[in-house]
Design a protein around this motif. Structure first.
Motif, PDB file in Angstrom:
ATOM      1  N   LEU A  22       0.721  -1.200  -0.031  1.00 45.17           N
ATOM      2  CA  LEU A  22      -0.036   0.128   0.011  1.00 45.17           C
ATOM      3  C   LEU A  22       0.923   1.229  -0.021  1.00 45.17           C
ATOM      4  CD1 LEU A  22      -2.917   1.389   0.201  1.00 45.17           C
ATOM      5  CD2 LEU A  22      -2.644   1.142   2.867  1.00 45.17           C
ATOM      6  N   PHE A  23       2.060   1.202   0.922  1.00 42.18           N
ATOM      7  CA  PHE A  23       3.081   2.298   0.881  1.00 42.18           C
ATOM      8  C   PHE A  23       3.518   2.750  -0.340  1.00 42.18           C
ATOM      9  CE2 PHE A  23       7.174   4.156   1.796  1.00 42.18           C
ATOM     10  CZ  PHE A  23       6.642   5.272   2.133  1.00 42.18           C
ATOM     11  N   GLU A  24       3.834   1.447  -1.285  1.00 43.70           N
ATOM     12  CA  GLU A  24       4.599   1.583  -2.410  1.00 43.70           C
ATOM     13  C   GLU A  24       3.610   2.042  -3.604  1.00 43.70           C
ATOM     14  OE1 GLU A  24       7.633   1.127  -3.364  1.00 43.70           O
ATOM     15  OE2 GLU A  24       8.095   0.918  -1.271  1.00 43.70           O
ATOM     16  N   GLU A  25       2.359   1.850  -3.388  1.00 46.88           N
ATOM     17  CA  GLU A  25       1.200   2.350  -4.542  1.00 46.88           C
ATOM     18  C   GLU A  25       1.158   3.609  -4.080  1.00 46.88           C
ATOM     19  OE1 GLU A  25      -3.507   1.576  -5.045  1.00 46.88           O
ATOM     20  OE2 GLU A  25      -2.654   0.133  -3.855  1.00 46.88           O
ATOM     21  N   VAL A  26       1.216   4.202  -2.874  1.00 47.91           N
ATOM     22  CA  VAL A  26       0.731   5.628  -2.488  1.00 47.91           C
ATOM     23  C   VAL A  26       1.919   6.455  -3.082  1.00 47.91           C
ATOM     24  CG1 VAL A  26       0.475   7.386  -0.744  1.00 47.91           C
ATOM     25  CG2 VAL A  26      -0.586   5.316  -0.471  1.00 47.91           C
ATOM     26  N   LYS A  27       3.223   5.902  -2.986  1.00 45.65           N
ATOM     27  CA  LYS A  27       4.418   6.690  -3.601  1.00 45.65           C
ATOM     28  C   LYS A  27       4.315   6.809  -4.927  1.00 45.65           C
ATOM     29  CE  LYS A  27       7.851   4.243  -2.085  1.00 45.65           C
ATOM     30  NZ  LYS A  27       9.188   3.889  -1.800  1.00 45.65           N
ATOM     31  N   SER A  28       3.888   5.832  -5.605  1.00 46.76           N
ATOM     32  CA  SER A  28       3.643   5.502  -7.153  1.00 46.76           C
ATOM     33  C   SER A  28       2.352   6.701  -7.587  1.00 46.76           C
ATOM     34  CB  SER A  28       3.308   4.126  -7.566  1.00 46.76           C
ATOM     35  OG  SER A  28       3.034   4.298  -9.069  1.00 46.76           O
ATOM     36  N   LEU A  29       1.471   6.835  -6.981  1.00 51.19           N
ATOM     37  CA  LEU A  29       0.606   7.733  -7.228  1.00 51.19           C
ATOM     38  C   LEU A  29       1.033   9.125  -7.224  1.00 51.19           C
ATOM     39  CD1 LEU A  29      -2.782   6.426  -5.494  1.00 51.19           C
ATOM     40  CD2 LEU A  29      -2.044   6.233  -7.785  1.00 51.19           C
ATOM     41  N   ALA A  30       2.047   9.373  -6.215  1.00 55.88           N
ATOM     42  CA  ALA A  30       2.803  10.662  -6.186  1.00 55.88           C
ATOM     43  C   ALA A  30       3.435  11.187  -7.300  1.00 55.88           C
ATOM     44  CB  ALA A  30       3.459  11.039  -4.854  1.00 55.88           C
ATOM     45  N   ILE A  31       4.103  10.181  -7.936  1.00 56.14           N
ATOM     46  CA  ILE A  31       4.991  10.727  -8.960  1.00 56.14           C
ATOM     47  C   ILE A  31       4.324  10.187 -10.346  1.00 56.14           C
ATOM     48  CG2 ILE A  31       6.944  10.323  -7.596  1.00 56.14           C
ATOM     49  CD1 ILE A  31       7.522   7.688  -8.815  1.00 56.14           C
ATOM     50  N   ARG A  32       3.024   9.782 -10.554  1.00 53.99           N
ATOM     51  CA  ARG A  32       2.425   9.222 -11.906  1.00 53.99           C
ATOM     52  C   ARG A  32       1.344   9.896 -12.189  1.00 53.99           C
ATOM     53  NH1 ARG A  32       4.891   4.995 -14.340  1.00 53.99           N
ATOM     54  NH2 ARG A  32       6.362   3.765 -12.886  1.00 53.99           N
ATOM     55  N   ASP A  33       1.225  10.284 -13.427  1.00 49.48           N
ATOM     56  CA  ASP A  33      -0.057  10.703 -14.009  1.00 49.48           C
ATOM     57  C   ASP A  33      -1.484   9.971 -13.724  1.00 49.48           C
ATOM     58  OD1 ASP A  33      -1.826  12.469 -15.534  1.00 49.48           O
ATOM     59  OD2 ASP A  33      -1.708  11.085 -17.061  1.00 49.48           O
ATOM     60  N   GLY A  34      -2.271  10.212 -13.151  1.00 49.84           N
ATOM     61  CA  GLY A  34      -3.573   9.346 -13.009  1.00 49.84           C
ATOM     62  C   GLY A  34      -4.451   9.009 -14.098  1.00 49.84           C
ATOM     63  N   LEU A  35      -4.152   9.479 -15.278  1.00 44.00           N
ATOM     64  CA  LEU A  35      -4.971   8.952 -16.452  1.00 44.00           C
ATOM     65  C   LEU A  35      -4.024   7.839 -17.318  1.00 44.00           C
ATOM     66  CD1 LEU A  35      -7.292   9.137 -18.406  1.00 44.00           C
ATOM     67  CD2 LEU A  35      -6.065  10.882 -19.796  1.00 44.00           C
ATOM     68  N   THR A  36      -2.741   8.242 -17.505  1.00 38.98           N
ATOM     69  CA  THR A  36      -2.015   7.275 -18.303  1.00 38.98           C
ATOM     70  C   THR A  36      -1.046   6.455 -17.590  1.00 38.98           C
ATOM     71  OG1 THR A  36      -0.192   9.028 -18.385  1.00 38.98           O
ATOM     72  CG2 THR A  36      -2.099   9.215 -20.087  1.00 38.98           C
ATOM     73  N   GLY A  37      -0.852   6.639 -16.371  1.00 39.36           N
ATOM     74  CA  GLY A  37       0.250   5.835 -15.485  1.00 39.36           C
ATOM     75  C   GLY A  37       1.424   6.170 -15.785  1.00 39.36           C
TER      76      GLY A  37
END
Length: 461
Positions: free
Chosen positions: A290-305
């Motif tokens: 879950l922590f890794e997922e949150v970190k990824s969300l902070a650096i990635r675009d929500g539409l394209t990934g």
């Protein structure tokens, strides 16, 4: 559970009122506080608050200050933070300090809030039940003979070991080391499947004298068990084990299996200890992913990934240092979809989003693994190409341009073909990272002005 108490803190009366009514309608007992000071008073006076939902920015207290107070004085209270897009760093810091999750105010959806509240309260209930279980085990073990002391020590070490890891490999090593030290085993193995972020899919511990054939047989057996396949052709346990303990681990999309084996049967106490380790390891893995997922969300675009604008500039700074230190070339492509506004205007923004996703997928499959793709904003994309000269970047840009133009994109009503204009720039001695991006951006505009669907470089290739 209905009736559980929730402390809701926000200085915006509209948000406070709306969320209070919503959560109350879902059966929760809501204590609303319009300021940090009133929230602090509530925390001091109320006997137990299962969940606090805090605004990260308050006029008198920050959400982080309230979080620190909760962690110190009410460690069983789960915390969810509200934040704005500009405060994601603080939100991620809050996760490290013990918050369960955070929500971006501008993207808040009530069903999403309800789901996160339910998950946070469920985690609290599980934690309390877990604590009670461990306390009961401790009391029971204290009544046994001195031979049980080592088991107590190992149970205590579960939380200490599994709460520290920062990577999946550290978690896996910690779990296997604990189990190997605590149980007399011949073989111990872990298998995983279904998660790209896992750094390894298998690990094993074994006695040093075991032949390679026995280890290979155990590995095959683990794979078959994880896939729910029949056992090996001989139909017996993996040699040299005649007694096996195993448990499946489920963490989101991750499916795992931990198995231990030896010649002699396991006692009831050993069986229980094995499953305690497995359950605690599963909970720790869920939190880690879950922590890794949150970190990824902070650096990635929500539409394209793809990576976002902010992360591009972090990586670009590092790549500039590396390129100058080793005298390596560094190039950048700046892409813009031609006439994208027409697609949005005639087909609608949902169809436009499909076009952006399709282009992102195309780029990911047609650039090198070492290249970094970023959605720069709107219909603009950037490809950062380490150790690539201007001529190499130009050739890749032209291949991308031709491939994009020749690849139809399936939409809900038929297909559409798009073209892109691409600007190419390479790092020069006087350039900063911002200069490199601006140069490629300028070349892209030159491509637009020259007729679109083309590649341009400043001063040619």
């Amino acid at each position: 559970m209905p009736g559980e108490k929730i402390l809701l803190v926000d200085d915006d009366p509209t948000i406070l009122g709306t969320l209070t009514r919503f959560l109350t309608s879902q059966g929760f007992a809501v204590v609303a506080a319009p300021s940090g000071r009133e929230a602090l008073t509530t925390l001091q006076e109320e006997e137990a608050i299962p969940l606090a939902i805090l605004d990260l920015k308050l006029p008198d207290f920050s959400g982080l200050e309230l979080l620190a107070y909760v962690r110190e004085n009410s460690p069983d209270t789960e915390v969810i933070l509200f934040t704005g897009l500009g405060a994601l760093d603080s939100a991620i810091q809050a996760l490290r300090l013990g918050a369960y999750d955070y929500l971006v105010k501008t993207e808040l959806r009530l069903p999403e809030l309800h789901n996160i509240v339910d998950r946070a309260l469920e985690r609290r209930r599980l934690a309390l039940a877990n604590r009670e279980l461990l306390e009961n085990l401790k009391r029971a073990q204290e009544e046994l003979a001195a031979t049980r002391a080592q088991e107590l020590t190992q149970i205590r070490r579960i939380g200490e070991t599994l709460s520290r890891p920062l990577t999946v490999q550290e978690w896996m090593d910690g779990l296997l080391d604990l189990m190997w030290e605590s149980l007399p085993l011949t073989l111990l193995g872990v298998r995983f499947q279904g998660q790209k972020t896992l750094e390894l899919s298998a690990a094993c511990r074994h006695l040093p004298h075991l032949p390679a054939e026995a280890l290979e047989r155990f590995d095959r057996w683990l794979d078959l068990q994880l896939q729910d396949s029949p056992s090996n052709p001989a139909g017996d346990h993996p040699s040299p084990c005649t007694a096996i303990l195993q448990q499946r681990l489920l963490a989101g999309e991750v499916l795992g299996l931990v198995a231990a084996g030896r010649d002699e049967p396991f006692s009831a106490e050993e069986d229980e200890l094995f499953h305690i380790f497995a359950l605690q390891g599963e909970a720790a893995l869920k939190n880690l992913l879950l922590f890794e997922e949150v970190k990824s969300l902070a650096i990635r675009d929500g539409l394209t990934g793809l990576y976002n604008y902010r992360y591009l500039h972090e990586v670009l700074t590092h790549q500039l240092e590396v390129s100058r230190r080793y005298d390596w070339p560094l190039s950048l492509l700046f892409l813009d979809i031609d006439d994208f506004k027409i697609i949005n205007d005639t087909r609608g923004h949902p169809e436009g989003d499909l076009v952006l996703k399709a282009l992102a997928d195309f780029l990911q499959t047609h650039v090198r693994q070492a290249d970094m793709i970023c959605r720069y904003g709107g219909e603009e994309f950037v490809v950062l190409m380490p150790q690539s000269s201007k001529i190499q970047a130009f050739h890749l840009a032209d291949r991308l341009r031709e491939g994009i133009a020749a690849t139809p994109i399936a939409l809900s009503q038929g297909q559409v073909n798009i073209t892109v204009s691409i600007g190419v720039a390479s790092l020069e001695s006087h350039m900063s990272g911002e200069d490199l991006v601006k140069t490629a951006d300028g070349a892209m505009y030159q491509a637009k002005q020259s007729g679109k669907n083309r590649v341009c470089c400043p001063e040619g290739v």
